[in-house]
Write a protein that holds these residues in place. Structure first.
Motif, PDB file in Angstrom:
ATOM      1  N   ASN A  38      17.433  -9.542 -53.371  1.00 18.24           N
ATOM      2  CA  ASN A  38      17.851 -10.663 -54.193  1.00 18.24           C
ATOM      3  C   ASN A  38      19.430 -10.498 -54.205  1.00 18.24           C
ATOM      4  OD1 ASN A  38      19.158 -12.269 -56.467  1.00 18.24           O
ATOM      5  ND2 ASN A  38      16.848 -12.785 -56.356  1.00 18.24           N
ATOM      6  N   ILE A  39      20.094 -11.602 -53.671  1.00 19.53           N
ATOM      7  CA  ILE A  39      21.656 -11.927 -53.472  1.00 19.53           C
ATOM      8  C   ILE A  39      22.343 -11.401 -54.586  1.00 19.53           C
ATOM      9  CG2 ILE A  39      21.927 -14.035 -54.106  1.00 19.53           C
ATOM     10  CD1 ILE A  39      23.763 -12.223 -51.334  1.00 19.53           C
ATOM     11  N   GLY A  40      21.656 -11.560 -55.759  1.00 18.13           N
ATOM     12  CA  GLY A  40      22.232 -11.199 -57.188  1.00 18.13           C
ATOM     13  C   GLY A  40      22.470  -9.626 -57.402  1.00 18.13           C
ATOM     14  N   ALA A  41      21.690  -9.127 -56.751  1.00 20.73           N
ATOM     15  CA  ALA A  41      21.434  -7.524 -56.778  1.00 20.73           C
ATOM     16  C   ALA A  41      22.291  -6.725 -55.647  1.00 20.73           C
ATOM     17  CB  ALA A  41      19.936  -6.899 -56.636  1.00 20.73           C
ATOM     18  N   VAL A  42      23.118  -7.529 -54.749  1.00 19.13           N
ATOM     19  CA  VAL A  42      23.642  -6.831 -53.607  1.00 19.13           C
ATOM     20  C   VAL A  42      25.063  -6.809 -54.182  1.00 19.13           C
ATOM     21  CG1 VAL A  42      23.933  -7.155 -51.232  1.00 19.13           C
ATOM     22  CG2 VAL A  42      21.743  -7.652 -51.951  1.00 19.13           C
ATOM     23  N   THR A  43      25.895  -5.920 -53.408  1.00 19.28           N
ATOM     24  CA  THR A  43      27.152  -5.807 -53.426  1.00 19.28           C
ATOM     25  C   THR A  43      27.490  -5.431 -52.055  1.00 19.28           C
ATOM     26  OG1 THR A  43      27.248  -4.770 -55.852  1.00 19.28           O
ATOM     27  CG2 THR A  43      29.213  -4.465 -54.567  1.00 19.28           C
ATOM     28  N   LEU A  44      28.552  -6.502 -51.616  1.00 24.01           N
ATOM     29  CA  LEU A  44      28.904  -6.134 -50.356  1.00 24.01           C
ATOM     30  C   LEU A  44      30.555  -5.829 -50.322  1.00 24.01           C
ATOM     31  CD1 LEU A  44      27.649  -9.410 -48.972  1.00 24.01           C
ATOM     32  CD2 LEU A  44      26.767  -7.246 -48.403  1.00 24.01           C
ATOM     33  N   PRO A  45      31.108  -5.169 -49.459  1.00 25.48           N
ATOM     34  CA  PRO A  45      32.441  -4.783 -49.236  1.00 25.48           C
ATOM     35  C   PRO A  45      33.415  -5.795 -49.413  1.00 25.48           C
ATOM     36  CG  PRO A  45      31.168  -3.758 -47.638  1.00 25.48           C
ATOM     37  CD  PRO A  45      30.452  -4.782 -48.237  1.00 25.48           C
ATOM     38  N   ALA A  46      34.449  -5.663 -50.428  1.00 26.03           N
ATOM     39  CA  ALA A  46      35.285  -6.734 -50.847  1.00 26.03           C
ATOM     40  C   ALA A  46      35.926  -7.175 -49.527  1.00 26.03           C
ATOM     41  CB  ALA A  46      36.277  -6.188 -51.903  1.00 26.03           C
ATOM     42  N   ASP A  47      36.361  -6.384 -48.567  1.00 25.95           N
ATOM     43  CA  ASP A  47      37.177  -6.603 -47.392  1.00 25.95           C
ATOM     44  C   ASP A  47      36.208  -7.110 -46.324  1.00 25.95           C
ATOM     45  OD1 ASP A  47      35.964  -4.219 -46.941  1.00 25.95           O
ATOM     46  OD2 ASP A  47      37.647  -3.321 -46.090  1.00 25.95           O
ATOM     47  N   LEU A  48      34.821  -7.158 -46.417  1.00 25.49           N
ATOM     48  CA  LEU A  48      33.951  -7.969 -45.685  1.00 25.49           C
ATOM     49  C   LEU A  48      34.007  -9.389 -45.557  1.00 25.49           C
ATOM     50  CD1 LEU A  48      31.542  -7.583 -43.065  1.00 25.49           C
ATOM     51  CD2 LEU A  48      29.999  -7.400 -45.065  1.00 25.49           C
ATOM     52  N   ARG A  49      34.361  -9.961 -44.427  1.00 25.10           N
ATOM     53  CA  ARG A  49      34.268 -11.539 -44.333  1.00 25.10           C
ATOM     54  C   ARG A  49      32.759 -11.833 -44.553  1.00 25.10           C
ATOM     55  NH1 ARG A  49      38.504 -10.999 -40.927  1.00 25.10           N
ATOM     56  NH2 ARG A  49      37.614 -11.288 -38.990  1.00 25.10           N
ATOM     57  N   GLN A  50      32.474 -12.832 -45.552  1.00 24.51           N
ATOM     58  CA  GLN A  50      31.116 -13.410 -45.572  1.00 24.51           C
ATOM     59  C   GLN A  50      31.019 -14.725 -46.171  1.00 24.51           C
ATOM     60  OE1 GLN A  50      29.838 -11.348 -49.529  1.00 24.51           O
ATOM     61  NE2 GLN A  50      31.840 -10.044 -48.837  1.00 24.51           N
ATOM     62  N   ARG A  51      29.709 -15.127 -45.791  1.00 25.21           N
ATOM     63  CA  ARG A  51      29.453 -16.529 -46.440  1.00 25.21           C
ATOM     64  C   ARG A  51      27.864 -16.372 -46.596  1.00 25.21           C
ATOM     65  NH1 ARG A  51      29.989 -20.889 -41.617  1.00 25.21           N
ATOM     66  NH2 ARG A  51      28.740 -19.929 -40.042  1.00 25.21           N
ATOM     67  N   ILE A  52      27.721 -16.745 -47.951  1.00 25.90           N
ATOM     68  CA  ILE A  52      26.167 -17.079 -48.496  1.00 25.90           C
ATOM     69  C   ILE A  52      25.653 -18.343 -48.079  1.00 25.90           C
ATOM     70  CG2 ILE A  52      24.523 -16.635 -50.513  1.00 25.90           C
ATOM     71  CD1 ILE A  52      26.437 -14.015 -49.453  1.00 25.90           C
ATOM     72  N   ILE A  53      24.412 -18.412 -47.521  1.00 23.24           N
ATOM     73  CA  ILE A  53      24.072 -19.817 -46.992  1.00 23.24           C
ATOM     74  C   ILE A  53      22.930 -20.019 -47.776  1.00 23.24           C
ATOM     75  CG2 ILE A  53      23.440 -21.195 -44.898  1.00 23.24           C
ATOM     76  CD1 ILE A  53      25.425 -19.180 -43.361  1.00 23.24           C
ATOM     77  N   SER A  54      22.875 -21.047 -48.507  1.00 21.51           N
ATOM     78  CA  SER A  54      21.620 -21.393 -49.267  1.00 21.51           C
ATOM     79  C   SER A  54      21.143 -22.810 -48.260  1.00 21.51           C
ATOM     80  CB  SER A  54      21.954 -21.900 -50.592  1.00 21.51           C
ATOM     81  OG  SER A  54      22.447 -20.979 -51.431  1.00 21.51           O
ATOM     82  N   PRO A  55      19.693 -22.768 -48.679  1.00 20.58           N
ATOM     83  CA  PRO A  55      18.955 -24.021 -47.896  1.00 20.58           C
ATOM     84  C   PRO A  55      19.680 -25.184 -48.223  1.00 20.58           C
ATOM     85  CG  PRO A  55      17.178 -22.661 -49.051  1.00 20.58           C
ATOM     86  CD  PRO A  55      18.718 -22.276 -49.627  1.00 20.58           C
ATOM     87  N   GLY A  56      19.985 -26.123 -47.178  1.00 20.30           N
ATOM     88  CA  GLY A  56      20.788 -27.495 -47.073  1.00 20.30           C
ATOM     89  C   GLY A  56      22.218 -27.367 -47.220  1.00 20.30           C
ATOM     90  N   ASP A  57      22.993 -26.163 -47.293  1.00 17.93           N
ATOM     91  CA  ASP A  57      24.095 -25.970 -46.973  1.00 17.93           C
ATOM     92  C   ASP A  57      24.858 -26.467 -45.539  1.00 17.93           C
ATOM     93  OD1 ASP A  57      24.434 -24.946 -49.535  1.00 17.93           O
ATOM     94  OD2 ASP A  57      24.809 -22.952 -48.928  1.00 17.93           O
TER      95      ASP A  57
END
Length: 80
Positions: free
Chosen positions: A34-53
């Protein structure tokens, strides 16, 4: 003794700190979590993509794309 700082300055080198990069193989372990339980490195460029985005067409090989389902579970990850 007064010359010591000047000698040390001459020996100093400039190094750049490596920036976190997307590693699709390493980030595959996120799939199924679950994305709510994940911690990604602060300096990692990222985007979370939900259905319909709506996604931009810019390609950034260092960016992690995290595709989540409607409930927030990670379905797939890609770089770009």
């Amino acid at each position: 003794m007064a010359a010591l700082p000047a000698m040390l300055a001459a020996c100093a080198t400039t190094t750049s700190v490596p920036v976190a990069r997307c590693d699709q193989v390493a980030h595959q372990a996120l799939v199924g979590q679950n994305i709510g339980a994940v911690t990604l490195p602060a300096d990692l460029r990222q985007r979370i993509i939900s259905p319909g985005d709506t996604l931009t067409q810019d390609h950034d090989p260092d960016r992690l794309n995290v595709f989540v389902d409607p409930k927030g579970w990670i379905a797939r990850v890609t770089c770009g």
